[in-house]
Design a protein around this motif. Structure first.
Motif, PDB file in Angstrom:
ATOM      1  N   ALA A  65       0.864  -1.180   0.000  1.00 17.78           N
ATOM      2  CA  ALA A  65       0.000   0.000   0.000  1.00 17.78           C
ATOM      3  C   ALA A  65       0.895   1.222   0.000  1.00 17.78           C
ATOM      4  O   ALA A  65       1.881   1.288   0.736  1.00 17.78           O
ATOM      5  CB  ALA A  65      -0.899  -0.016   1.227  1.00 17.78           C
ATOM      6  N   PRO A  67       0.698   4.821   1.078  1.00 18.19           N
ATOM      7  CA  PRO A  67      -0.239   5.655   1.844  1.00 18.19           C
ATOM      8  C   PRO A  67      -0.452   7.023   1.201  1.00 18.19           C
ATOM      9  O   PRO A  67       0.387   7.481   0.414  1.00 18.19           O
ATOM     10  CB  PRO A  67       0.442   5.793   3.210  1.00 18.19           C
ATOM     11  CG  PRO A  67       1.498   4.758   3.236  1.00 18.19           C
ATOM     12  CD  PRO A  67       1.907   4.505   1.832  1.00 18.19           C
ATOM     13  N   THR A  70       2.148  10.061   0.040  1.00 21.09           N
ATOM     14  CA  THR A  70       3.552   9.634   0.036  1.00 21.09           C
ATOM     15  C   THR A  70       4.021   9.313  -1.383  1.00 21.09           C
ATOM     16  O   THR A  70       3.231   9.213  -2.308  1.00 21.09           O
ATOM     17  CB  THR A  70       3.768   8.379   0.895  1.00 21.09           C
ATOM     18  OG1 THR A  70       2.980   7.320   0.340  1.00 21.09           O
ATOM     19  CG2 THR A  70       3.348   8.620   2.332  1.00 21.09           C
ATOM     20  N   GLY A  94      -2.901   5.485  -2.391  1.00 18.89           N
ATOM     21  CA  GLY A  94      -3.911   6.316  -1.740  1.00 18.89           C
ATOM     22  C   GLY A  94      -3.960   7.720  -2.324  1.00 18.89           C
ATOM     23  O   GLY A  94      -3.320   8.017  -3.349  1.00 18.89           O
ATOM     24  N   ALA A  97      -1.039   9.940  -3.656  1.00 14.45           N
ATOM     25  CA  ALA A  97       0.193   9.156  -3.546  1.00 14.45           C
ATOM     26  C   ALA A  97       0.811   9.014  -4.931  1.00 14.45           C
ATOM     27  O   ALA A  97       0.113   9.031  -5.934  1.00 14.45           O
ATOM     28  CB  ALA A  97      -0.101   7.794  -2.956  1.00 14.45           C
TER      29      ALA A  97
END
Lengths: 302, 479
Positions: A65, A67, A70, A94, A97
Motif C-alpha cells: 500500500a 499511503p 507519500t 492512496g 500518492a
C-alpha cells in the motif's frame, strides 16, 4: 469480468476458449514451466546512487500500500523461473500518492515466468507509473491490470519486450476505469529477432460510471527477423459515452530511409541499426525519471 | 450538454438521429404454395430438395451440412448474448409464395408481390440505373432479369438453383469452396437449407458498367431466409453487385443467415454493396467471403442500419500476388440493436494490400462492436494493411467494444491499426449552436460529418438513398 490472471493446468480448456488467451501457446508454456535453470546474477553496482528501492523477487507474492500523500520508487528484478506458479503483485495507491515502479525480468532463457500485477489508484489524485522490461525467459506470461478507482488519477504503463531465438512474450493488459475523470496511458514496445514471438492482448474497460475518461493504448512491434511472429489484439470495451479512448497497433521493420540517412552520414550499418532500435525503445525508457536507472536499463537491453 | 435536462433530453437526442424504416414496414398478404413447416430435420431438407427438383449431389450436400450444423455449438463464449435468442426449433425453413414462377418481366409477377416490390421502389430503380435485378420474396425469387446486351456477352445472373442445374460446370468447382460448410454453425445451416440468392458469372474481360441488384424481402414471421450467392468474375472482368434487405416489424424472432462467396480471378474486380435495413426482430447472421487471385480486387461496402443483432465480418482471402482487399463499413445501432460487424483480411501472397475502414454510431442503449482479423501468417514480402475503426457514442447508455486481432510473420510486411471511441465534441456542438443551429441540428450535422466520407464511397444512387435513410430529423431539439 474474466479473470485471466490465474493460470493452471486444470483450467487449460476453459482458458483456451476465453478470448483473453487467444494465441497463447500453452504447450510451450508448460514445457518452459517444467524447465529449471540457475537464477541470473545481476550486477547492481551500476545502480549506486539511485533512490529506487531495489528488490530481487523470490517466489512470494507482494501486497503493497502506498499511503496517502507519500511517494514510492521501486525497482524489482525477476531473475528466476516461476514454474507453473503465477507471481502476484497487488499495489494500492492512496490519495495524492505517487508510485514509480520498474520491473526488470531477466530470468534464464530456458524457463517460464508467469506474473500478474494489479495496480489500483484508490485515492483521488493518485499517480502510478510503471515500466516492465522483459528480456529473459523462454515464455513470459504477464497479466497487468491498472485500475482507476478514484477521480483525477493518472495511470501509466510502459512495457518493453526484447525477444530473440524462440522466446515468447505473452502480455495481457487491462485498463479499467470505474470512476469519472481519470487518465490512463499504455504503451507496449516489442523488439523481435530470429524466430521470437510476441502476443499483446489489451483492453480498455470503461464502466457506465467511467465518464470523462481519457485512455490510450498502443502496441508497436519492430520485427528484425523474417521468422518472427507478432500478434496484436488491442481492445476497447466502452460503456460510458463521454470518453476519449483510442488504441493503435503497428507492425513494421526498420525504416529503410532512416537507415539510409544514417549510412549516408558515415555511420556503420550495425551501429545505425542499433541506434534505430534504441530510438524505438527509448520512448518507453524516457518515462523513467532517474538517469542512473535509465542508463542501467539501456545497457541491459542492448 | 444534456445533464441538466436529464433523460428526456437524451431521448430527444436519440430521436434526432433516426432511421426511416417505415418504407419497408408492411405485410403482404401472400399465398404460400410450399411450406416446409416449423423446425429443422432431414424431412425438411428432403422437402426443399423435392420442391426444387434438385440433383442428388445437392441433396447429399444439404444432408451432410445438416449433420455438421447439429454438431456445432452456438458461439457462446465470445458472441453477443442476443445470439442465443434464436430458437432453431421455432423457425420455418422454407416458404414459397405463389409467385407466378421466376418471372422475367414484372407483368408476369403475381400482382400482390408486384405491389410489394413497387412499394419498395424496385422496378423504378431498375429502370433508372440497374443492369439486372433479382427480387426475392421469402425463400424464392419472384423476379429476375438481366439486360439483354449483357446476356449476349455471356454474363450469367440467375438464382443458385438455375446455376447448379444449367451451369454446373462453372458453378460446382467454386460452390462451397470459399466458405466451406464446416466454417461455422451458420454456414452449415445455410448449406443445409439454402434457397434463393444469386449466381453471377462475368466472362473474361467483360466489364459490367451498371450494378446488378438483389433485393431480399422477408414477409413471413418466425421465418428463416437462407440466401446463397456465388459471384465469379473471370480474368479481367468487373462488376458491382448490390443487395438491399427489408422486412416488416414483428415481435417474433426471424433469422436471416446468408452465405456470399465471391471469386475474383486474375485481374478481376468485384464490388459488393450491402444496405441492410432489416426490421428490429431479425437476427442477421451472415457469412461473406471473397477469394482474390493475382492482381484482383475485392471491395465490400457494408452498411448496417437495421436488425436486432447483426454479426457480419466480410472477409477477403488475398491468394494471388498484388491482390487487394477493402472493407468499408458503416453501422448504426439504436436502442435494442447490436451491430457486431468487422472485417477479415487473410494475406497469403506477396505484395498484397488491404484496407479496412469502419465507422459506427451507438444511439440510445444501442451497441456497435467492431471485430476484425488481419493475418499475414507466412513470411511474406511487401504486404500492407491499414485498419481504422471509429465509434461515436451519442447517449449515456450507448456502448461499444473493439476487438481487432493482428498477426504478422516476418519483417517485410507492414500493418497499422487505430481505433477510437468518443462522443461528439462539445466544442463542435457549441460552435454550431452559436451560429444558430438547434442542438439536434448540430448533432445531426456532426453525425453526418462523421460518416460522410464513407457514405460518399457508395455508388451514387445508393449514397442518396443512404442520406435519406439516415434521416436527420430537425425536430425534437432542445431549446
Amino acid at each position: 469480468m474474466k479473470a485471466f490472471e490465474n493460470f493452471s493446468r486444470e483450467r487449460l480448456d476453459a482458458l483456451r476458449l476465453d478470448e483473453n488467451w487467444r494465441f497463447s501457446q500453452f504447450e510451450k508454456l508448460l514445457a518452459a514451466a517444467g524447465t529449471t535453470a540457475p537464477a541470473t546474477t545481476v550486477d547492481l553496482s551500476a545502480l549506486a546512487g539511485t533512490d529506487f528501492e531495489i528488490v530481487t523477487r523470490d517466489g512470494s507474492d507482494r501486497h503493497i500500500a502506498v499511503p496517502a500523500g507519500t511517494q514510492k520508487k521501486m525497482l524489482e528484478f525477476i531473475v528466476a523461473g516461476t514454474g507453473e506458479k503465477t507471481l502476484t503483485t497487488e499495489i494500492e495507491a492512496g490519495e495524492n500518492a505517487t508510485l514509480e515502479r520498474v520491473v526488470v525480468q531477466c530470468a534464464p532463457r530456458e524457463v517460464a515466468v508467469l506474473t500478474a500485477d494489479t495496480l489500483v489508484a484508490a485515492g483521488t489524485g493518485a499517480s502510478i507509473k510503471t515500466l516492465f522490461v522483459n528480456i529473459g525467459a523462454a515464455y513470459t506470461r504477464s497479466a497487468l491490470t491498472v485500475c482507476a478507482r478514484a477521480e483525477h488519477c493518472f495511470l501509466s504503463a510502459q512495457i518493453v519486450n526484447c525477444v530473440a531465438g524462440t522466446q515468447i512474450a505473452d502480455i495481457r493488459t487491462r485498463q479499467i476505469h470505474e470512476v469519472r475523470r481519470s487518465v490512463s496511458r499504455l504503451l507496449c514496445k516489442n523488439v523481435l529477432r530470429d524466430s521470437a514471438t510476441t502476443i499483446f492482448g489489451g483492453n480498455i474497460v470503461v464502466t457506465p460510471d467511467g465518464g470523462e475518461t481519457a485512455a490510450t493504448q498502443s502496441c508497436n512491434n519492430l520485427s528484425l527477423g523474417d521468422r518472427t511472429t507478432a500478434h496484436a489484439m488491442p481492445g476497447l470495451e466502452i460503456d460510458a459515452n463521454d470518453v476519449q479512448c483510442s488504441h493503435g497497433a503497428t507492425n513494421s521493420s526498420l525504416d529503410f530511409e532512416q537507415l539510409f540517412y544514417l549510412l549516408q552520414r558515415g555511420v556503420p550499418e550495425a551501429v545505425a541499426r542499433q541506434m534505430l532500435v534504441q530510438a524505438f525503445v527509448n520512448q518507453s525508457l524516457e518515462t523513467v525519471g532517474d538517469p542512473i536507472l535509465a542508463e542501467f536499463l539501456r545497457e541491459r537491453i542492448f | 450538454m444534456s445533464d441538466k435536462n436529464g433523460t428526456n433530453n437524451e431521448d430527444k437526442l436519440a430521436e434526432a438521429i433516426n432511421i426511416d424504416r417505415s418504407a419497408g414496414d408492411f405485410v403482404t398478404d401472400a399465398v404460400y404454395e410450399r411450406d416446409a413447416g416449423i423446425g429443422l430435420s432431414e424431412r425438411v431438407i428432403d422437402y426443399i430438395s423435392d420442391s426444387k427438383g434438385e440433383p442428388d449431389w445437392i441433396r447429399a450436400f444439404r444432408k451432410q451440412a445438416l449433420e455438421i450444423f447439429k454438431g456445432k455449438a452456438v458461439p457462446a463464449h465470445w458472441a453477443p448474448a442476443e445470439i442465443r435468442e434464436v430458437d432453431f426449433d421455432k423457425i420455418r425453413y422454407y416458404l414459397k409464395a405463389k409467385t407466378g414462377g421466376n418471372a422475367k418481366s414484372w407483368e408476369e409477377v403475381d400482382p400482390e408481390l408486384k405491389r410489394t416490390f413497387e412499394r419498395l421502389g424496385v422496378p423504378e430503380q431498375e429502370r433508372r440505373f440497374l443492369a439486372g435485378v433479382d427480387a426475392q420474396f421469402d425463400s424464392e425469387s419472384a423476379y429476375s432479369r438481366l439486360k439483354s446486351d449483357l446476356e449476349k456477352q455471356g454474363v450469367i445472373f440467375v438464382g443458385p438453383h438455375e446455376g447448379l442445374t444449367r451451369y454446373e460446370e462453372i458453378f460446382k468447382p467454386w460452390f462451397g469452396k470459399v466458405i466451406p460448410t464446416t466454417d461455422s454453425k451458420y454456414s452449415a445451416l445455410n448449406s443445409a437449407c439454402f434457397s434463393g440468392g444469386s449466381f453471377v458469372y462475368v466472362p473474361k474481360g467483360v466489364k459490367v458498367a451498371q450494378p446488378l441488384q438483389a433485393y431480399f424481402r422477408i414477409n413471413a414471421e418466425s421465418f428463416g431466409q437462407f440466401e446463397r450467392t456465388l459471384i465469379i468474375a473471370d480474368e479481367g472482368a468487373e462488376l458491382t453487385y448490390m443487395e438491399g434487405c427489408t422486412a416488416p416489424r414483428s415481435s417474433s424472432i426471424t433469422l436471416h443467415s446468408g452465405v456470399v462467396e465471391l471469386v475474383a480471378l486474375k485481374g478481376a474486380k468485384i464490388q459488393y454493396v450491402t444496405v441492410q435495413n432489416w426490421s428490429d426482430n431479425i437476427h442477421n447472421l451472415v457469412t461473406q467471403r471473397g477469394w482474390a487471385g493475382e492482381g484482383a480486387e475485392i471491395r465490400w461496402v457494408d452498411c448496417n442500419l437495421g436488425s436486432r443483432l447483426t454479426m457480419k465480418y466480410p472477409a477477403v482471402i488475398l491468394a494471388g500476388e498484388r491482390a487487394r482487399g477493402e472493407v468499408l463499413s458503416i453501422a448504426l445501432a439504436h436502442t435494442g440493436q447490436v451491430q457486431d460487424t468487422g472485417a477479415k483480411m487473410i494475406h497469403l501472397a506477396d505484395n498484397t494490400t488491404s484496407n479496412i475502414i469502419s465507422k459506427s454510431v451507438s444511439i440510445g442503449s444501442g451497441r456497435a462492436n467492431y471485430r476484425g482479423l488481419v493475418s499475414m501468417p507466412k513470411s511474406l514480402k511487401g504486404c500492407k494493411n491499414n485498419s481504422e475503426c471509429h465509434t461515436l457514442l451519442i447517449n449515456a447508455p450507448s456502448a461499444s467494444s473493439t476487438y481487432p486481432a493482428i498477426t504478422v510473420r516476418g519483417n517485410a510486411s507492414q500493418t497499422q491499426h487505430e481505433a477510437s471511441v468518443s462522443k461528439i465534441s462539445a466544442e463542435q456542438i457549441f460552435y454550431m449552436q452559436q451560429r444558430g443551429l438547434t442542438e439536434a441540428q448540430a448533432m445531426s450535422l456532426a453525425v453526418n460529418g462523421f460518416v460522410n466520407d464513407l457514405v460518399a464511397a457508395f455508388p451514387m444512387e445508393y449514397s442518396i438513398e443512404l442520406k435519406r435513410l439516415i434521416e436527420m430529423e430537425m425536430e425534437g431539439s432542445v431549446g
